[in-house]
Design an enzyme around this catalytic site. Sequence first.
Site, PDB file in Angstrom:
ATOM      1  N   ASP A 124       0.800  -0.877  -0.011  1.00 25.68           N
ATOM      2  CA  ASP A 124       0.195  -0.109  -0.247  1.00 25.68           C
ATOM      3  C   ASP A 124       0.706   1.230  -0.009  1.00 25.68           C
ATOM      4  OD1 ASP A 124      -2.654   1.316   0.390  1.00 25.68           O
ATOM      5  OD2 ASP A 124      -1.609   1.845   2.491  1.00 25.68           O
ATOM      6  N   GLU A 142      13.869 -14.313   0.430  1.00 28.53           N
ATOM      7  CA  GLU A 142      14.416 -15.354   1.331  1.00 28.53           C
ATOM      8  C   GLU A 142      13.196 -16.598   1.139  1.00 28.53           C
ATOM      9  OE1 GLU A 142      13.816 -13.830   5.293  1.00 28.53           O
ATOM     10  OE2 GLU A 142      15.314 -12.156   4.425  1.00 28.53           O
TER      11      GLU A 142
HETATM   12  C1  GLC Z   1      -3.992   3.401  -0.337  1.00 28.09           C
HETATM   13  C2  GLC Z   1      -5.294   2.708  -0.402  1.00 28.09           C
HETATM   14  C3  GLC Z   1      -6.444   3.575   0.125  1.00 28.09           C
HETATM   15  C4  GLC Z   1      -5.885   3.789   1.197  1.00 28.09           C
HETATM   16  C5  GLC Z   1      -4.763   4.668   1.467  1.00 28.09           C
HETATM   17  C6  GLC Z   1      -4.356   4.859   2.973  1.00 28.09           C
HETATM   18  O1  GLC Z   1      -4.001   4.344  -1.435  1.00 28.09           O
HETATM   19  O2  GLC Z   1      -5.500   1.734  -1.571  1.00 28.09           O
HETATM   20  O3  GLC Z   1      -7.752   2.828   0.181  1.00 28.09           O
HETATM   21  O4  GLC Z   1      -6.969   4.966   1.703  1.00 28.09           O
HETATM   22  O5  GLC Z   1      -3.877   3.690   0.830  1.00 28.09           O
HETATM   23  O6  GLC Z   1      -3.849   3.728   3.386  1.00 28.09           O
END
Ligand code: GLC
Length: 542
Positions: free
Chosen positions: A219, A273
């Site tokens: 993310d 790993e």
């Molecule tokens: C990314 C995710 C989104 C979230 C953001 C903060 O963009 O896809 O849904 O709000 O990260 O974690």
Amino acid sequence: MDRPTPDPDALAPTAPRSPASLAWWQERVLYQIFVPSFQDADGDGFGDLAGLISRLDHLSDLGIGAVWLTPIYATPFEDAGYDVTDFTQVGARFGDLPTFDRLLAGLHARDIRLILDFVPNHTSDRHPWFRESRASRASPRRDWYVWRDPGPEGSAPNNWLSRFGGSAWTHDARTDQSYYHAFLPSQPDLNWRNPEVRRAMHEVMRFWLRRGVDGFRIDAAAVLAEDAALRDDPPNPDFDGDTPPPERFRRLRTDSQVVTLDYLAELRRVVEEFPDRVLLGEVDTAPDKLPGFYGEGTRRLHLPLNYRLLSVPWKAAALAGAVDAFLDALPPGAWPNWVLGSHDKARIASRVGPAQARVAALMLLTLPGTPMLFAGDEIGMPNVPVPVDRMRDPFERLVPGYGLSRDPSRVPLPWTAGPGGGFSAVEPWLPAPCPPPVAPVAAQARDPASLLSLYRAVIALRRRRPEFRAGGYARLRAEGGVFAYARDLDGVRGIVALNLTPSRLEAEVGTGRILLSTRPGRGGACEGRLCLEPHEGVVIAA
Ligand code: GLC
């Protein structure tokens, strides 16, 4: 004479590959599941892991080869689970670790891989690490987050803006310092410059890798580190009355910092790993930065997710141009990928309409590289308006008036025609409209003319015909409303021709036999000039 085996690390993204050389994440269709809205089993109105287990047949019947699950960790759920309080616990609303293990085993038994969302940039402000960090300036975890003295008269330390609106700094009266948050104030950023933080997050990955997960989607992968000198961001020259306020400045100092690439290379080493795992990443970056995220010489992400097709006009020339621009931006050896939907974007069926959603399906599944399908798009889920009193996405509340809410693409999936669409026995967390906005999964599964049947057919075609997984790519045509391309492998040519318009069109795309059309029942030969019906896409064996 034997041909020398080409070095895959040196191949252009448009070159054919040997099908046997492809890794699983290169040849399979990936499927993103927004877990809170997939299937509720325990009757609390939220999708959960047990619910997912009960829908495994849908995944097998569709033919996808891996799922990416949005966060399933312990969370107060202020940002749909992207606000984590424990990275190695399954959140109670989603289930528990034994259920997770059952899900993993169930997927693997069906030869479906599992990719978890990994949220390294920030935690929830209720995470024990942040509670300790904010307790005092002397806390051993103080430096795990990004704390700075406020500016003059208590102002923010600099002009950085949260992606969700307002300053990216929140002042904490207890210790008279401010902490940095790229997203919500309740999502404080971890300090990735601190090696202890990096080690702790590597351990989180190893925890899940040892359990058997096949990879991660990272993310906010481009925003791990910020400028150490805290320099202000420059004004955004494109900012005008229509631009949402969080975009007032260009995020030069918090996006795509060079050191972030080093941290991603470290994550890659952790993943390596373990055999045969994959790293995807959410990377919304300029084309010139893209090679760095794949890695040039240094290995970083296998697949920085590519959302470009979502922001270009839905026209033959624009789409073909976006495909070329993306492929041209890739470094040698890099493997392309394509995304047409996610829990952060508008639904493709609403953007292009139901007829073109069929063309979009064909394109997504036949362009060179890995397709990522967003759950619900296979039945043509549109954006579903969510009344103000049911809104859950904080984005809309914090930056109102720009239509930024992501709730409309996040509503529960309709499985059956009954109340709640078979998603939940109780009122779900986001409304599930009744009747459903499209024919539910059960009805589409029985209808050979449905979008779901088309998705199944194209995915099956990819499995049967290696030219669509491993073939080279050549653009054939991108004018007059038709986007056509060839996929070539060892003398076998597959042609895809897409009519992006509501008119009947003729196009010169080559001769051959029609293998599949977005219009049910179409078949036969194609002699030179091909007649494409309105909104029709075809696959031809040349
Ligand atoms: C990314 C995710 C989104 C979230 C953001 C903060 O963009 O896809 O849904 O709000 O990260 O974690």
